[in-house]
Scaffold this motif. Structure first.
Motif, PDB file in Angstrom:
ATOM      1  N   SER A  80      50.095  40.394  29.263  1.00  8.48           N
ATOM      2  CA  SER A  80      48.561  41.405  29.602  1.00  8.48           C
ATOM      3  C   SER A  80      47.917  41.992  28.486  1.00  8.48           C
ATOM      4  O   SER A  80      46.447  41.737  28.125  1.00  8.48           O
ATOM      5  CB  SER A  80      48.610  42.572  30.146  1.00  8.48           C
ATOM      6  N   ASN A 127      40.446  33.042  38.437  1.00  3.69           N
ATOM      7  CA  ASN A 127      39.648  33.499  38.997  1.00  3.69           C
ATOM      8  C   ASN A 127      38.469  33.229  40.028  1.00  3.69           C
ATOM      9  O   ASN A 127      39.151  33.846  40.700  1.00  3.69           O
ATOM     10  CB  ASN A 127      38.219  34.861  38.311  1.00  3.69           C
ATOM     11  N   SER A 153      36.790  46.458  37.567  1.00  4.36           N
ATOM     12  CA  SER A 153      37.371  47.436  37.810  1.00  4.36           C
ATOM     13  C   SER A 153      39.161  46.993  36.211  1.00  4.36           C
ATOM     14  O   SER A 153      39.209  47.352  35.144  1.00  4.36           O
ATOM     15  CB  SER A 153      38.513  47.662  38.611  1.00  4.36           C
ATOM     16  N   GLY A 154      39.127  45.314  36.465  1.00  2.00           N
ATOM     17  CA  GLY A 154      39.960  44.266  36.101  1.00  2.00           C
ATOM     18  C   GLY A 154      39.589  44.557  34.719  1.00  2.00           C
ATOM     19  O   GLY A 154      39.848  44.703  33.158  1.00  2.00           O
ATOM     20  N   SER A 185      43.356  30.007  41.707  1.00  2.00           N
ATOM     21  CA  SER A 185      43.732  29.901  40.286  1.00  2.00           C
ATOM     22  C   SER A 185      44.866  29.592  40.357  1.00  2.00           C
ATOM     23  O   SER A 185      45.660  29.252  39.243  1.00  2.00           O
ATOM     24  CB  SER A 185      43.524  31.834  39.968  1.00  2.00           C
ATOM     25  N   THR A 190      42.554  35.670  34.187  1.00  2.00           N
ATOM     26  CA  THR A 190      42.451  36.512  34.869  1.00  2.00           C
ATOM     27  C   THR A 190      41.911  37.511  34.856  1.00  2.00           C
ATOM     28  O   THR A 190      42.286  38.203  34.191  1.00  2.00           O
ATOM     29  CB  THR A 190      43.637  36.228  35.946  1.00  2.00           C
ATOM     30  N   GLY A 244      40.487  39.516  36.598  1.00  8.40           N
ATOM     31  CA  GLY A 244      40.567  40.548  38.518  1.00  8.40           C
ATOM     32  C   GLY A 244      39.189  41.572  38.429  1.00  8.40           C
ATOM     33  O   GLY A 244      39.479  42.710  38.767  1.00  8.40           O
ATOM     34  N   GLY A 245      38.451  40.538  38.760  1.00  2.00           N
ATOM     35  CA  GLY A 245      37.175  42.302  39.358  1.00  2.00           C
ATOM     36  C   GLY A 245      36.532  43.155  37.919  1.00  2.00           C
ATOM     37  O   GLY A 245      36.727  43.070  36.608  1.00  2.00           O
ATOM     38  N   ASP A 260      46.143  38.630  28.250  1.00  2.00           N
ATOM     39  CA  ASP A 260      44.584  38.239  28.508  1.00  2.00           C
ATOM     40  C   ASP A 260      43.842  39.077  28.037  1.00  2.00           C
ATOM     41  O   ASP A 260      42.141  38.497  28.374  1.00  2.00           O
ATOM     42  CB  ASP A 260      45.411  38.879  30.263  1.00  2.00           C
ATOM     43  N   SER A 274      38.954  47.503  32.955  1.00  2.00           N
ATOM     44  CA  SER A 274      40.710  47.596  31.179  1.00  2.00           C
ATOM     45  C   SER A 274      40.459  47.004  30.861  1.00  2.00           C
ATOM     46  O   SER A 274      41.038  47.627  29.461  1.00  2.00           O
ATOM     47  CB  SER A 274      41.429  47.495  33.386  1.00  2.00           C
TER      48      SER A 274
END
Length: 474
Positions: free
Chosen positions: A391, A52, A314-315, A56, A309, A311-312, A394, A318
């Motif tokens: 995804s 991250n 919000s990621g 990366s 990863t 993604g912060g 992940d 989600s």
């Protein structure tokens, strides 16, 4: 008559201390796994940070770097080498430990084995059902049903080391035995449900070196007059051939590790047993390979598998709200404790045997939450369930990491709160009033008619012949 400390302790409930030799052996194993567990946590954290970071791309380039011999189907990425190769070392130890427990350990007696085995089954079935219930309307994600079924003993004991819990021997033995049986179920699931594109010819060919490996392991002294240390140099190349053929056959290569572990004898054969026989092959292999597994193989696998990863924030939100991650989180943090504690409670009702008087159900809940740390094998099953670069994979890994952290935190709170009681139990278990080297709690006898009979335990490694004469090898 059996040596002191190799007979069963008094009737102490559905989860007891076991024998003194077993308590010493389990304690030694957990101390070794603690270091490996801490390394596991460090390498996983490093992978997540790197994956991250602005650099990366270099992490994923390293993970996906391929090398090997393609004609043998061994041109693999570094991540695949870690999953298929290094984890085979881990599962080799699992095979050794399983055979040792059921051949020479406390679990050779069905009455002793029934509780941890049943609890492990419950701890696998309920999380799987939780996951299926959440993903029932998504056929594409149902394939990940086995992800929340695993237990990571190294991560669990690392948590114990960090929180400073003085976990009683009864709970330590229960936790490790539960994890070992859990590993057996996991490798069975992998072999049956996650083997694709089966090639019969390589699998049949694998039987030849496996049979040779088994024969040499069982009778290495008679064939070569070798010491156990020298046998390693002969068996290792043969074991590699078995691994390569199983891998080429489409069955996950970690299965080969378990089969090779099963082939190693736990007890001395009659021809080599005796007071001067020295350590057996299983003891030697475990002594040499456990540091390699805990200190290198598993941490390296975690490094290449845990990097995802996020993604912060919000990621992350989600990911954890994805049904895949929700099924994993609820399966490990809620399903595991319900399965383990619920099955154990049911056994107390069916057998009319209560929990050890020194323990409370909250103690078992704490241990069951530790079992909800599914990390290593869960990551492996996630990679087998979903496309590694997708995804869904992940999100599954975010779910595994989140669930493992939650389970570790909740277990830490519960076990830390009980440390005062654990210290009292630990002090009682250390009292040796007669000075014979065996704590009194392992020698006090209750009414013989009420005792739980356990077969005599071998010495601390479980590989030497006992004092009643030589035994046949297994």
């Amino acid at each position: 008559m059996a040596e002191p400390g190799t007979e069963p302790n008094p009737k102490s409930g559905v989860i007891g201390r076991g024998t003194y030799s077993e308590s010493l052996r389990i304690g030694a194993i957990l101390r070794k796994e603690t270091v490996g567990g801490i390394l596991l946590v460090i390498t996983a954290a490093a992978a997540i940070i790197w994956a991250n970071s602005p650099a990366s791309d270099s992490y994923f380039a390293l993970r996906d770097f391929t090398f090997g011999y393609e004609p043998w189907h061994l041109e693999l990425s570094l991540g695949a080498w870690a999953a298929d190769g290094l984890l085979a070392v881990f599962f080799f130890l699992v095979g050794l430990e399983l055979k040792r427990e059921f051949i020479a350990g406390d679990l050779r007696n069905p009455r002793t084995a029934v509780v941890p085995v049943a609890a492990a089954v419950g701890g696998v079935a309920v999380p799987a059902l939780v996951y299926v219930g959440i993903n029932i309307f998504s056929p594409d994600t149902l394939r990940g049903w086995a992800i929340p079924t695993a237990t990571d003993i190294a991560f669990a004991v690392a948590v114990l080391a960090i929180v400073g819990s003085h976990l009683p021997s009864a709970l330590r033995i229960f936790l490790l035995t539960l994890a070992v049986v859990d590993d057996l179920i996991a490798i069975t699931i992998i072999a049956v449900f996650y083997s694709d594109d089966i090639q019969v010819t390589p699998l049949l060919l694998a039987l030849i070196p496996l049979a040779l490996y088994t024969l040499l392991a069982q009778k290495y002294r008679e064939f070569f007059h070798l010491k156990p240390a020298a046998a390693w140099f002969i068996l290792l190349p043969i074991g590699f051939v078995v691994w390569a053929l199983v891998h080429a056959g489409g069955v996950h290569a970690t299965v080969a590790g378990v089969l090779l572990g099963f082939a190693v004898p736990v007890l001395h054969r009659k021809a080599t047993a005796g007071p001067d026989a020295g350590p057996g092959l299983a003891e030697l292999f475990e002594h040499r390979i456990r540091p390699l597994s805990a200190g290198f193989a598993v941490p390296v696998f975690a490094f290449f598998s845990a990097g995802v990863t996020v993604g912060g924030w919000s990621g992350f939100v989600s990911a954890v709200t994805d049904p895949v991650a929700l099924g994993i989180i609820l399966g490990l943090v809620v399903g595991k404790p319900i399965g383990i504690v619920g099955t154990t409670w049911l056994l107390t009702k069916l057998t009319k045997v209560n929990l050890d008087p020194a323990l409370r159900w909250v103690d078992l809940i704490g241990v069951a939450l530790l079992a909800g740390i599914g990390f290593t094998v869960s990551l492996l099953i996630a990679d087998l369930s979903f496309t590694p670069d997708g995804s869904t994979n992940d999100h599954a890994k975010v779910g595994i990491l989140t669930a493992s952290i939650l389970a570790a935190l909740i277990a830490s709170v519960i076990l830390r709160a009980r440390n005062k009681q654990y210290r009292m139990i630990e002090a009682d278990e250390g009292v040796d009033a007669d000075g014979d080297g065996i704590p009194d709690v392992y020698q006090e006898r209750s009414n013989p008619a009420d005792e739980t009979v356990t077969a005599p335990e071998p010495d601390d490694a479980g590989t030497r012949a006992d004092n009643e004469g030589p035994r046949s090898g297994s």
